[in-house]
Design an enzyme around this catalytic site. Structure first.
Site, PDB file in Angstrom:
ATOM      1  N   ASP A  12       0.864  -1.191   0.000  1.00  0.00           N
ATOM      2  CA  ASP A  12       0.000   0.000   0.000  1.00  0.00           C
ATOM      3  C   ASP A  12       0.895   1.234   0.000  1.00  0.00           C
ATOM      4  O   ASP A  12       2.113   1.130   0.189  1.00  0.00           O
ATOM      5  CB  ASP A  12      -0.912  -0.005   1.244  1.00  0.00           C
ATOM      6  CG  ASP A  12      -1.884   1.167   1.261  1.00  0.00           C
ATOM      7  OD1 ASP A  12      -2.440   1.500   0.194  1.00  0.00           O
ATOM      8  OD2 ASP A  12      -2.082   1.788   2.327  1.00  0.00           O
ATOM      9  N   SER A  13       0.267   2.402  -0.141  1.00  0.00           N
ATOM     10  CA  SER A  13       1.040   3.647  -0.066  1.00  0.00           C
ATOM     11  C   SER A  13       1.436   3.970   1.376  1.00  0.00           C
ATOM     12  O   SER A  13       2.308   4.795   1.601  1.00  0.00           O
ATOM     13  CB  SER A  13       0.204   4.798  -0.621  1.00  0.00           C
ATOM     14  OG  SER A  13      -0.952   4.957   0.185  1.00  0.00           O
ATOM     15  N   TYR A  44      -1.076   8.026  -3.092  1.00  0.00           N
ATOM     16  CA  TYR A  44      -1.153   7.490  -4.453  1.00  0.00           C
ATOM     17  C   TYR A  44      -2.359   8.061  -5.214  1.00  0.00           C
ATOM     18  O   TYR A  44      -2.352   8.120  -6.443  1.00  0.00           O
ATOM     19  CB  TYR A  44      -1.291   5.961  -4.404  1.00  0.00           C
ATOM     20  CG  TYR A  44       0.021   5.194  -4.312  1.00  0.00           C
ATOM     21  CD1 TYR A  44       1.244   5.831  -4.142  1.00  0.00           C
ATOM     22  CD2 TYR A  44       0.012   3.795  -4.406  1.00  0.00           C
ATOM     23  CE1 TYR A  44       2.426   5.107  -4.064  1.00  0.00           C
ATOM     24  CE2 TYR A  44       1.191   3.063  -4.336  1.00  0.00           C
ATOM     25  CZ  TYR A  44       2.402   3.718  -4.169  1.00  0.00           C
ATOM     26  OH  TYR A  44       3.560   2.987  -4.100  1.00  0.00           O
ATOM     27  N   CYS A  75      -4.395  -1.962  -1.785  1.00  0.00           N
ATOM     28  CA  CYS A  75      -4.462  -0.582  -2.239  1.00  0.00           C
ATOM     29  C   CYS A  75      -5.389  -0.553  -3.452  1.00  0.00           C
ATOM     30  O   CYS A  75      -5.095  -1.161  -4.483  1.00  0.00           O
ATOM     31  CB  CYS A  75      -3.059  -0.111  -2.637  1.00  0.00           C
ATOM     32  SG  CYS A  75      -3.036   1.473  -3.456  1.00  0.00           S
ATOM     33  N   THR A  77      -6.159   2.018  -5.255  1.00  0.00           N
ATOM     34  CA  THR A  77      -5.677   2.918  -6.313  1.00  0.00           C
ATOM     35  C   THR A  77      -4.792   2.178  -7.312  1.00  0.00           C
ATOM     36  O   THR A  77      -4.926   2.344  -8.527  1.00  0.00           O
ATOM     37  CB  THR A  77      -4.915   4.093  -5.656  1.00  0.00           C
ATOM     38  OG1 THR A  77      -5.777   4.686  -4.678  1.00  0.00           O
ATOM     39  CG2 THR A  77      -4.494   5.122  -6.659  1.00  0.00           C
ATOM     40  N   CYS A 185     -11.070   2.591  -0.379  1.00  0.00           N
ATOM     41  CA  CYS A 185      -9.657   2.918  -0.157  1.00  0.00           C
ATOM     42  C   CYS A 185      -9.336   2.281   1.186  1.00  0.00           C
ATOM     43  O   CYS A 185     -10.109   2.429   2.143  1.00  0.00           O
ATOM     44  CB  CYS A 185      -9.452   4.432  -0.099  1.00  0.00           C
ATOM     45  SG  CYS A 185      -7.819   4.897   0.533  1.00  0.00           S
TER      46      CYS A 185
END
Ligand code: DGL
Length: 263
Positions: A12-13, A44, A75, A77, A185
């Protein structure tokens, strides 16, 4: 041939992927885990598709050096923007969150659903496309919440300014009168206590549970479960390891300071 003795990685970010990791670890407590949070490049959701491809590829290449058998894209995104482009490029199996959960949500008997997600996820329309593949009459309302990830990463969820931002975004979505709202998210489940002040808690769908169950069952089918492993976990971030531990603490106790891997 994937080695079933390899580790399972989460990507993940930042701290959002812990919402998936936490559930998955409970389903398969004996496996060995690697977690990567790309905090240097967070959020992201504000990046373009081509930027996300470059970033995810670097993380995947790093994970290839860690004896990994499967990577969960915890994630939305990157699942929305890079999975199709990158999925076959590595030595491990790659699982995207949106595509892995869409069927169970779309076929759960609801007629309308809202999606809260980052700008990059909403602009891709990945949720609406994937949900409609499994239920073409489902009404889907997609809405970006551009400030929520930063609120979570900075641990600001209880400030009055953050509560006001969250309520405003929620009120806008509620005008559509969706039956349920997907937290699209992985950072957003950190905000469930705030969201449920203004709408019933059971209105919100956290896809992480469905994602964890889907991956466990797929790995079982592929013979990728390691019955002999003893549980371990390693955390890596690309920056800000102390901030990671602090933001995560609302949800998950990261016991040792993550190693900084500057990709
Ligand atoms: N947690 C991620 C997601 O599910 C990324 C959030 C971000 O960095 O913008 O989309």
């Amino acid at each position: 041939m994937i080695d079933k003795e390899g580790k399972i990685a989460f990507f993940d970010s930042g701290v959002g992927g812990l919402t998936v990791f936490d559930k998955f670890k409970k389903l398969l407590p004996k496996e060995s885990y690697v977690y990567f949070g790309d905090l240097k490049n967070s959020p992201y959701g504000a990046k373009t598709k081509s930027e996300l491809i470059v970033l995810a590829d670097k993380v995947f290449k790093f994970l290839e050096t860690k004896n990994v058998k499967a990577v969960l894209m915890a994630c939305n995104t990157t699942s929305a923007n890079v999975y199709e482009e990158l999925k076959n490029n590595y030595s491990f199996k790659v699982y995207p969150i949106i595509q892995s959960c869409a069927k169970v949500i779309a076929q759960s008997g609801i007629k309308s659903v809202g999606v809260f997600a980052t700008c990059a996820t909403i602009n891709s329309h990945a949720y609406s496309k994937e949900l409609k593949l499994h239920n073409s009459s489902l009404q889907v309302y997609e809405q970006a919440c551009p400030k929520w990830v930063e609120i979570v990463e900075k641990g600001l969820q209880n400030s009055s300014e953050s509560i006001q931002i969250i309520k405003q975004d929620l009120d806008l979505m509620l005008e559509n009168k969706p039956e349920k709202i997907i937290l699209g998210c992985t950072h957003y489940p950190y905000l469930i206590n705030i969201l449920s002040k203004f709408a019933p808690k059971d209105m919100f769908i956290d896809p992480s549970k469905f994602f964890a169950e889907f991956v466990k069952s797929d790995m079982e089918n592929l013979g990728l479960i390691n019955e002999n492993s003893t549980q371990s976990e390693e955390f890596y971030v690309s920056a800000n390891n102390k901030e990671f531990v602090s933001a995560a603490s609302v949800f998950y106790e990261v016991k040792s300071l993550p190693i900084i891997a500057d990709l």
